[in-house]
Design a protein around this motif. Structure first.
Motif, PDB file in Angstrom:
ATOM      1  N   ASP A 100      62.546  30.620  62.075  1.00 38.11           N
ATOM      2  CA  ASP A 100      62.201  29.259  61.652  1.00 38.11           C
ATOM      3  C   ASP A 100      62.087  29.135  60.142  1.00 38.11           C
ATOM      4  OD1 ASP A 100      62.126  28.671  64.332  1.00 38.11           O
ATOM      5  OD2 ASP A 100      59.931  28.938  64.498  1.00 38.11           O
ATOM      6  N   GLU A 101      61.900  30.306  59.454  1.00 39.63           N
ATOM      7  CA  GLU A 101      61.702  30.279  58.006  1.00 39.63           C
ATOM      8  C   GLU A 101      62.901  30.848  57.245  1.00 39.63           C
ATOM      9  OE1 GLU A 101      58.127  32.492  57.483  1.00 39.63           O
ATOM     10  OE2 GLU A 101      56.814  30.769  57.863  1.00 39.63           O
ATOM     11  N   VAL A 105      62.333  28.882  50.984  1.00 39.44           N
ATOM     12  CA  VAL A 105      62.289  29.671  49.745  1.00 39.44           C
ATOM     13  C   VAL A 105      60.952  30.407  49.611  1.00 39.44           C
ATOM     14  CG1 VAL A 105      62.424  29.552  47.227  1.00 39.44           C
ATOM     15  CG2 VAL A 105      63.901  28.100  48.641  1.00 39.44           C
ATOM     16  N   GLU A 106      59.854  29.767  49.988  1.00 39.63           N
ATOM     17  CA  GLU A 106      58.528  30.388  49.881  1.00 39.63           C
ATOM     18  C   GLU A 106      58.427  31.623  50.775  1.00 39.63           C
ATOM     19  OE1 GLU A 106      55.693  27.421  50.791  1.00 39.63           O
ATOM     20  OE2 GLU A 106      56.050  26.235  48.963  1.00 39.63           O
ATOM     21  N   ALA A 107      59.032  31.541  51.996  1.00 39.50           N
ATOM     22  CA  ALA A 107      58.993  32.704  52.892  1.00 39.50           C
ATOM     23  C   ALA A 107      59.750  33.868  52.282  1.00 39.50           C
ATOM     24  CB  ALA A 107      59.570  32.330  54.254  1.00 39.50           C
ATOM     25  N   TRP A 108      60.919  33.584  51.689  1.00 37.96           N
ATOM     26  CA  TRP A 108      61.665  34.674  51.071  1.00 37.96           C
ATOM     27  C   TRP A 108      60.968  35.204  49.813  1.00 37.96           C
ATOM     28  CZ3 TRP A 108      65.304  37.414  53.217  1.00 37.96           C
ATOM     29  CH2 TRP A 108      66.037  36.872  54.270  1.00 37.96           C
TER      30      TRP A 108
END
Length: 230
Positions: A100-101, A105-108
């Motif tokens: 889902d992520e 960009v924040e997850a990466w």
């Protein structure tokens, strides 16, 4: 064996004789005084060799920290850890954004920062292992060498002290045996003098009895002469 009650002095010859029964209380009192002088001063009437140590520090109260108090309460109640409690083990793993992520960009960025932290941790572990491999063995050898030298020095000092003690005991034993021989000789001489004095007293008593008899005989003869002259 000699004792001076006025000066509270005691001279004992343990290698030569044993204390007299009447001197045993004096010896015990002197030993007690010496022990009181050696042991540290304490308010108690019975000093010990541990009373001079500072009391142990009290354990910290569980209520001093809320996290500690809550953890102790959880352990006492045997309640298992909930999700999110305890150590955060996610930072020790290599996170990967979920499906889902994938477009977040924040997850990466979080995964990237975690990867950097893991790489730095592994780099530090590798560096510490390399330093330990290069210098650890030598450090242990130096420490062991210093410890062995300290042990040898202490053992040597102990042997020297033991030799000094044995030499003192040998000299004390020789001096006391010599003093014992002198005491035996003087005691024998004293016995001879006392025996000679008793013999003299007996002889004087016999002579006094003979003198009394001779005086009585002399007086009797004088009375006879005076009676015959009349």
């Amino acid at each position: 064996m000699a004792s001076t009650a006025q000066e509270h002095q005691l001279d004992s010859l343990p290698y030569y004789d044993t204390p007299l029964p009447e001197l045993q209380p004096v010896i015990n009192s002197l030993i007690a005084v010496e022990l009181r002088n050696l042991l540290p001063k304490t308010p108690s009437s019975n000093p010990t060799n541990l009373s001079h140590l500072s009391p142990p520090r009290p354990l910290p109260s569980p209520d001093a920290h809320p996290l500690l108090a809550s953890e102790l309460a959880r352990v006492e109640s045997k309640r298992p850890l909930k999700t999110g409690e305890g150590l955060d083990t996610t930072r020790y793993a290599m996170p990967f954004p979920s499906e889902d992520e994938q477009d977040s960009v924040e997850a990466w960025e979080r995964a990237y920062r975690s990867s950097l932290a893991q790489l730095e941790h592994q780099r530090l572990r590798t560096m510490n292992g390399t330093l330990l491999q290069q210098f650890g063995a030598n450090k242990w050898r130096v420490e062991n060498f210093a410890l062995e030298n300290a042990i040898k020095r202490v053992e040597g000092e102990g042997e020297e002290v033991k030799g000094v003690v044995e030499d003192v005991n040998r000299r004390r034993k020789a001096d006391q045996e010599k003093a014992g021989e002198t005491l035996n000789r003087l005691e024998k001489r004293w016995t001879e003098l006392v025996s000679g004095t008793l013999q003299l007293e007996i002889g004087c008593g016999v002579l006094e009895e003979e003198l009394v008899g001779l005086r009585a005989r002399h007086a009797e003869l004088q009375q006879r002469l005076a009676a015959s002259a009349q």
